[in-house]
Design a protein around this motif. Sequence first.
Motif, PDB file in Angstrom:
ATOM      1  N   LEU A 176      53.068  27.853   2.251  1.00 15.39           N
ATOM      2  CA  LEU A 176      52.365  26.585   2.068  1.00 15.39           C
ATOM      3  C   LEU A 176      53.325  25.406   2.145  1.00 15.39           C
ATOM      4  N   THR A 177      54.530  25.581   1.572  1.00 24.87           N
ATOM      5  CA  THR A 177      55.525  24.507   1.621  1.00 24.87           C
ATOM      6  C   THR A 177      55.921  24.198   3.057  1.00 24.87           C
ATOM      7  N   ALA A 179      54.175  24.930   5.721  1.00 22.25           N
ATOM      8  CA  ALA A 179      53.017  24.386   6.429  1.00 22.25           C
ATOM      9  C   ALA A 179      52.847  22.904   6.110  1.00 22.25           C
ATOM     10  N   SER A 180      53.032  22.549   4.827  1.00 16.20           N
ATOM     11  CA  SER A 180      52.923  21.141   4.441  1.00 16.20           C
ATOM     12  C   SER A 180      53.999  20.301   5.115  1.00 16.20           C
ATOM     13  N   GLU A 181      55.222  20.865   5.187  1.00 13.64           N
ATOM     14  CA  GLU A 181      56.310  20.120   5.827  1.00 13.64           C
ATOM     15  C   GLU A 181      56.054  19.956   7.322  1.00 13.64           C
ATOM     16  N   THR A 183      53.129  19.874   8.715  1.00 11.45           N
ATOM     17  CA  THR A 183      52.040  18.900   8.871  1.00 11.45           C
ATOM     18  C   THR A 183      52.568  17.479   8.753  1.00 11.45           C
ATOM     19  N   ARG A 184      53.450  17.259   7.771  1.00 12.13           N
ATOM     20  CA  ARG A 184      54.025  15.923   7.601  1.00 12.13           C
ATOM     21  C   ARG A 184      54.838  15.526   8.820  1.00 12.13           C
TER      22      ARG A 184
END
Length: 385
Positions: A176-177, A179-181, A183-184
């Motif tokens: 998730l980390t 994936a979030s990075e 996405t950002r």
Amino acid sequence: MHRLMPPGCPGPLAVAFWVGWVLTAVAALLRAPLPVVTEAAVAVLLAVLLASWRWLPWEPTRGWRRALPVVFLLATLAFGLVGPPATSLPLLLAALANLTFSLGRAVAVGVAVVGLLLLLAGVLRFVPEVGAAAVVSELVSFAVLALFAIALADAVIAESARRAEALDLLAQVEELTLASERTRMARDMHDSLGHSLTAVKLSLDLVRRWDDRGEPERARAEVAHATGTVVDALADTRRWVRALHPAALDDGIGPRALAGLADAFRGAGVAIEHHVVGDPGRVPPRAQLVVYRVVQESLANSVRHSRASTVRIDLEIGAETVAVGVADDGVAVVEGDLTLSGGFGLAALADRVRVLGGTFAAGPRSAGGVEVRAVLPLRLDRRPT
């Protein structure tokens, strides 16, 4: 080592087995001679215990090895009848624990009850000689030891299950980390490159318009403007690529990578020294990137916030962990200020270190200045919880 401690066997149980086996063998040699049949039985049982120990399964299994825990326990109980009872207790502890590991708690309890009944039947033959008190003592000792061994093994199994669940959760958090990075970064790249490409398209439209109107000077000026926008977009793209995987890590997180980071900051008037202990090639790629970012961000903080004149980078690769420390002699900023830098700030890096199962600390040094330290496991599939 494989013969001394079978795969999956907890260290304390291996110690219990070898202590019990050696003490039993020594006691059998030093005691008064027994009938030949009894001596032969003791020797055979010692050999059976030693031979089966190497192949004992310490997790559920199939095939012929599935019967070994029962054979091992029966040999231990039989040895308690013909050999020195006191020295065989560690062997019994290992046997009951192994039964729990390989066949489960319910089977271990059932076999322990059957063993208790067999022990009772065997001891009752000698009641006139040893007395009822001795019989009760033997039975109680066996029952307490069986309960302790099964409970101990069950606790270890439960802890292993919780550890496996925690590792699964860590893997999900890491996913998730990342994936979030991603996405950002994708959003930022879209905003940056999308704006640049739009600007280039508008410039090319203007070039066509000026060319149609016969104004070559304006057309050339717009081409120059478009060229500058493309150069800036390429620079942005290279920065994003370096953010994903710095070129300095092509040869691993070793002296060359640290020297490259140090060179990037020498223009700020800071003396930077770096020391590497151990083999950097043993550091996995994901840990290499996090270590690189920790050093990079720590150097940036030393230059921007601490106003340091000297910085020392220490990278130590041990047997199970890789530790990186960055210490400076600047002004000791308060702990909260250490996480205010943008990009790969220390707050974000601390999260990335913990996702990989490591520890992270940043704060003032007792000798003055600031120190940042991160410790990561080398085996990311065996991260501590």
